[in-house]
Design a protein around this motif. Structure first.
Motif, PDB file in Angstrom:
ATOM      1  N   ALA A 137      -5.897  -5.963  -6.028  1.00 25.49           N
ATOM      2  CA  ALA A 137      -6.066  -5.546  -4.629  1.00 25.49           C
ATOM      3  C   ALA A 137      -7.117  -6.396  -3.909  1.00 25.49           C
ATOM      4  CB  ALA A 137      -6.445  -4.067  -4.561  1.00 25.49           C
ATOM      5  N   LYS A 138      -7.999  -7.030  -4.669  1.00 25.66           N
ATOM      6  CA  LYS A 138      -9.039  -7.877  -4.068  1.00 25.66           C
ATOM      7  C   LYS A 138      -8.448  -9.081  -3.336  1.00 25.66           C
ATOM      8  CE  LYS A 138      -9.802 -10.589  -8.309  1.00 25.66           C
ATOM      9  NZ  LYS A 138     -10.770 -10.950  -9.366  1.00 25.66           N
ATOM     10  N   TYR A 139      -7.178  -9.405  -3.623  1.00 27.63           N
ATOM     11  CA  TYR A 139      -6.534 -10.551  -2.982  1.00 27.63           C
ATOM     12  C   TYR A 139      -5.851 -10.170  -1.665  1.00 27.63           C
ATOM     13  CZ  TYR A 139      -7.095 -13.042  -7.431  1.00 27.63           C
ATOM     14  OH  TYR A 139      -7.610 -13.641  -8.554  1.00 27.63           O
ATOM     15  N   ALA A 140      -5.912  -8.903  -1.269  1.00 28.59           N
ATOM     16  CA  ALA A 140      -5.137  -8.423  -0.121  1.00 28.59           C
ATOM     17  C   ALA A 140      -5.436  -9.191   1.160  1.00 28.59           C
ATOM     18  CB  ALA A 140      -5.384  -6.931   0.091  1.00 28.59           C
ATOM     19  N   GLU A 141      -6.699  -9.439   1.446  1.00 29.67           N
ATOM     20  CA  GLU A 141      -7.038 -10.141   2.674  1.00 29.67           C
ATOM     21  C   GLU A 141      -6.507 -11.577   2.664  1.00 29.67           C
ATOM     22  OE1 GLU A 141     -10.939 -11.147   5.484  1.00 29.67           O
ATOM     23  OE2 GLU A 141     -11.073  -9.664   3.878  1.00 29.67           O
ATOM     24  N   ALA A 142      -6.643 -12.256   1.523  1.00 29.88           N
ATOM     25  CA  ALA A 142      -6.145 -13.624   1.406  1.00 29.88           C
ATOM     26  C   ALA A 142      -4.623 -13.658   1.538  1.00 29.88           C
ATOM     27  CB  ALA A 142      -6.572 -14.227   0.072  1.00 29.88           C
ATOM     28  N   ILE A 156       0.228 -14.912   4.799  1.00 29.15           N
ATOM     29  CA  ILE A 156       1.439 -14.458   5.484  1.00 29.15           C
ATOM     30  C   ILE A 156       1.398 -14.821   6.968  1.00 29.15           C
ATOM     31  CG2 ILE A 156       2.663 -12.391   6.287  1.00 29.15           C
ATOM     32  CD1 ILE A 156       2.072 -11.125   3.560  1.00 29.15           C
ATOM     33  N   GLU A 157       0.256 -14.570   7.596  1.00 27.23           N
ATOM     34  CA  GLU A 157       0.120 -14.853   9.024  1.00 27.23           C
ATOM     35  C   GLU A 157       0.182 -16.347   9.312  1.00 27.23           C
ATOM     36  OE1 GLU A 157      -2.729 -13.632  12.808  1.00 27.23           O
ATOM     37  OE2 GLU A 157      -3.307 -13.083  10.773  1.00 27.23           O
ATOM     38  N   SER A 158      -0.435 -17.143   8.449  1.00 26.10           N
ATOM     39  CA  SER A 158      -0.409 -18.595   8.623  1.00 26.10           C
ATOM     40  C   SER A 158       1.012 -19.136   8.523  1.00 26.10           C
ATOM     41  CB  SER A 158      -1.302 -19.252   7.567  1.00 26.10           C
ATOM     42  OG  SER A 158      -1.201 -20.662   7.622  1.00 26.10           O
ATOM     43  N   ALA A 159       1.766 -18.645   7.540  1.00 25.57           N
ATOM     44  CA  ALA A 159       3.146 -19.100   7.362  1.00 25.57           C
ATOM     45  C   ALA A 159       4.011 -18.701   8.549  1.00 25.57           C
ATOM     46  CB  ALA A 159       3.716 -18.530   6.076  1.00 25.57           C
ATOM     47  N   GLN A 162       3.378 -21.049  11.441  1.00 21.05           N
ATOM     48  CA  GLN A 162       3.994 -22.357  11.215  1.00 21.05           C
ATOM     49  C   GLN A 162       5.489 -22.319  11.487  1.00 21.05           C
ATOM     50  OE1 GLN A 162       2.922 -23.530   7.240  1.00 21.05           O
ATOM     51  NE2 GLN A 162       0.748 -23.708   7.697  1.00 21.05           N
ATOM     52  N   ARG A 163       6.138 -21.235  11.081  1.00 22.59           N
ATOM     53  CA  ARG A 163       7.582 -21.115  11.268  1.00 22.59           C
ATOM     54  C   ARG A 163       7.948 -20.762  12.707  1.00 22.59           C
ATOM     55  NH1 ARG A 163       9.231 -17.224   6.158  1.00 22.59           N
ATOM     56  NH2 ARG A 163       8.486 -18.556   4.466  1.00 22.59           N
ATOM     57  N   GLY A 164       7.043 -20.029  13.360  1.00 23.57           N
ATOM     58  CA  GLY A 164       7.339 -19.536  14.693  1.00 23.57           C
ATOM     59  C   GLY A 164       8.284 -18.354  14.663  1.00 23.57           C
ATOM     60  N   THR A 165       8.500 -17.795  13.482  1.00 23.56           N
ATOM     61  CA  THR A 165       9.416 -16.668  13.304  1.00 23.56           C
ATOM     62  C   THR A 165       9.220 -16.113  11.910  1.00 23.56           C
ATOM     63  OG1 THR A 165      11.725 -15.965  13.346  1.00 23.56           O
ATOM     64  CG2 THR A 165      11.299 -18.115  12.423  1.00 23.56           C
ATOM     65  N   GLY A 166       9.904 -15.010  11.636  1.00 22.84           N
ATOM     66  CA  GLY A 166       9.978 -14.559  10.248  1.00 22.84           C
ATOM     67  C   GLY A 166       9.060 -13.413   9.892  1.00 22.84           C
ATOM     68  N   ILE A 167       8.137 -13.622   8.938  1.00 25.49           N
ATOM     69  CA  ILE A 167       7.416 -12.547   8.278  1.00 25.49           C
ATOM     70  C   ILE A 167       6.596 -11.709   9.256  1.00 25.49           C
ATOM     71  CG2 ILE A 167       5.902 -11.983   6.349  1.00 25.49           C
ATOM     72  CD1 ILE A 167       6.395 -14.798   5.285  1.00 25.49           C
ATOM     73  N   ALA A 168       6.779 -10.377   9.177  1.00 24.00           N
ATOM     74  CA  ALA A 168       5.999  -9.481  10.018  1.00 24.00           C
ATOM     75  C   ALA A 168       4.560  -9.427   9.523  1.00 24.00           C
ATOM     76  CB  ALA A 168       6.614  -8.079   9.987  1.00 24.00           C
ATOM     77  N   LYS A 169       3.624  -9.327  10.467  1.00 24.28           N
ATOM     78  CA  LYS A 169       2.203  -9.282  10.134  1.00 24.28           C
ATOM     79  C   LYS A 169       1.864  -7.993   9.401  1.00 24.28           C
ATOM     80  CE  LYS A 169      -2.375  -9.778  12.241  1.00 24.28           C
ATOM     81  NZ  LYS A 169      -3.100  -9.978  13.525  1.00 24.28           N
ATOM     82  N   ARG A 170       1.023  -8.081   8.376  1.00 26.90           N
ATOM     83  CA  ARG A 170       0.586  -6.919   7.613  1.00 26.90           C
ATOM     84  C   ARG A 170      -0.932  -6.862   7.559  1.00 26.90           C
ATOM     85  NH1 ARG A 170       4.840  -3.955   8.254  1.00 26.90           N
ATOM     86  NH2 ARG A 170       6.685  -4.558   7.072  1.00 26.90           N
ATOM     87  N   GLN A 171      -1.461  -5.652   7.381  1.00 22.50           N
ATOM     88  CA  GLN A 171      -2.896  -5.447   7.254  1.00 22.50           C
ATOM     89  C   GLN A 171      -3.280  -5.376   5.778  1.00 22.50           C
ATOM     90  OE1 GLN A 171      -4.948  -5.581   9.851  1.00 22.50           O
ATOM     91  NE2 GLN A 171      -3.143  -5.889  11.162  1.00 22.50           N
ATOM     92  N   PRO A 172      -4.520  -5.758   5.418  1.00 19.62           N
ATOM     93  CA  PRO A 172      -4.955  -5.715   4.007  1.00 19.62           C
ATOM     94  C   PRO A 172      -4.759  -4.350   3.357  1.00 19.62           C
ATOM     95  CG  PRO A 172      -6.525  -6.957   5.309  1.00 19.62           C
ATOM     96  CD  PRO A 172      -5.547  -6.363   6.285  1.00 19.62           C
ATOM     97  N   TYR A 222      -2.456  -2.206   3.864  1.00 21.07           N
ATOM     98  CA  TYR A 222      -1.037  -2.033   3.526  1.00 21.07           C
ATOM     99  C   TYR A 222      -0.712  -2.760   2.218  1.00 21.07           C
ATOM    100  CZ  TYR A 222       4.044  -1.950   4.170  1.00 21.07           C
ATOM    101  OH  TYR A 222       5.392  -1.735   4.005  1.00 21.07           O
ATOM    102  N   ILE A 223      -1.197  -3.984   2.094  1.00 17.61           N
ATOM    103  CA  ILE A 223      -0.971  -4.777   0.881  1.00 17.61           C
ATOM    104  C   ILE A 223      -1.658  -4.134  -0.318  1.00 17.61           C
ATOM    105  CG2 ILE A 223      -1.362  -7.017  -0.217  1.00 17.61           C
ATOM    106  CD1 ILE A 223       0.795  -7.034   1.985  1.00 17.61           C
ATOM    107  N   GLN A 224      -2.874  -3.630  -0.117  1.00 15.77           N
ATOM    108  CA  GLN A 224      -3.587  -2.959  -1.200  1.00 15.77           C
ATOM    109  C   GLN A 224      -2.805  -1.759  -1.725  1.00 15.77           C
ATOM    110  OE1 GLN A 224      -7.348  -2.031   0.600  1.00 15.77           O
ATOM    111  NE2 GLN A 224      -8.159  -4.111   0.382  1.00 15.77           N
ATOM    112  N   LYS A 225      -2.215  -0.997  -0.812  1.00 13.52           N
ATOM    113  CA  LYS A 225      -1.427   0.170  -1.214  1.00 13.52           C
ATOM    114  C   LYS A 225      -0.228  -0.252  -2.055  1.00 13.52           C
ATOM    115  CE  LYS A 225       0.937   4.241   0.663  1.00 13.52           C
ATOM    116  NZ  LYS A 225       1.317   4.972   1.915  1.00 13.52           N
ATOM    117  N   LYS A 226       0.454  -1.315  -1.651  1.00 16.75           N
ATOM    118  CA  LYS A 226       1.603  -1.803  -2.414  1.00 16.75           C
ATOM    119  C   LYS A 226       1.184  -2.216  -3.829  1.00 16.75           C
ATOM    120  CE  LYS A 226       4.829  -1.307   0.589  1.00 16.75           C
ATOM    121  NZ  LYS A 226       5.919  -0.326   0.322  1.00 16.75           N
TER     122      LYS A 226
END
Length: 212
Positions: free
Chosen positions: A13-18, A23-26, A29-39, A41-45
């Motif tokens: 879970a310590k990697y959630a922010e990174a 995800i946001e950087s990608a 770059q694409r100009g489309t695609g992956i929805a933004k997530r909060q740390p 949310y990732i920690q919970k997963k």
């Protein structure tokens, strides 16, 4: 290099922010695609055992998580991402395969689906038994589609009554997986990919003409 692709454990879970930054950087770059997530949310997963992580020692190399929709009727492998330093090594395919394995173990009766703008990802999905489909065959859970709001093309999705967007839908049905010969599957994907692009371009041209 010591790359390991594994089911994520609570300690990851310590990697959630990174992961969120990647995800946001990608997406930018694409100009489309992956929805933004909060740390959070990732920690919970990660803590729920619904994620796959790739590490090179202690360095984050890639990630993917599992989402459940409509009381386990549908499952999605989302947020597939690979750090730029580790691209071109086939890592995305390994992560996707591991996430697919995790999903099939935990939710064997669920239909697996995803939406993507990437032809290589479509080919990876096809090798796992997915087939390209229209959005009508995917989950209709409003929460899933609301997650697209952070995508710059959300307006296209809503104006088109959620029939299609710049992403392509793919579905794995455990009752009838797509295990046709590889050449036939790739031809089908290429044809579907071209058809979706043509429809989307026509819609974009219509929007531009309307705005004039």
């Amino acid at each position: 290099m010591n790359l390991i692709v594994q089911y994520a454990q609570p300690g990851h879970a310590k990697y959630a922010e990174a992961i969120c930054e990647l995800i946001e950087s990608a997406a930018r770059q694409r100009g489309t695609g992956i929805a933004k997530r909060q740390p959070e949310y990732i920690q919970k997963k990660i803590r729920n055992g619904n994620a796959v992580i790739a590490l090179d020692g202690e360095e984050l190399a890639g990630f993917c998580y599992v989402e459940i929709w409509e009381e386990k009727k549908y499952v999605a492998n989302s947020g597939l991402i690979v750090h730029p330093d580790y691209r071109g090594m086939g890592l995305a395919k390994q992560i996707k395969a591991k996430a697919f394995e995790l999903s099939r173990q935990k939710y064997p009766d669920s239909k697996l689906f995803g939406i993507t703008t990437s032809l290589p990802v479509m080919k990876i999905n096809s090798d796992l038994g997915y087939r390209p489909v229209t959005f009508s065959e995917l989950t209709q859970d409003e929460t899933f589609w609301n997650g697209c709001q952070s995508c710059p093309n959300y307006d296209i999705l809503t104006r088109n009554n959620r029939r299609n967007c710049l992403c392509t839908g793919m579905l794995y049905d455990p009752a009838k997986p797509n295990f046709k010969p590889k050449e036939e599957r790739e031809q089908s994907i290429a044809k579907f990919y071209r058809w979706v692009r043509l429809k989307k371009q026509s819609f974009i041209d219509l929007l531009k003409a309307t705005a004039l």
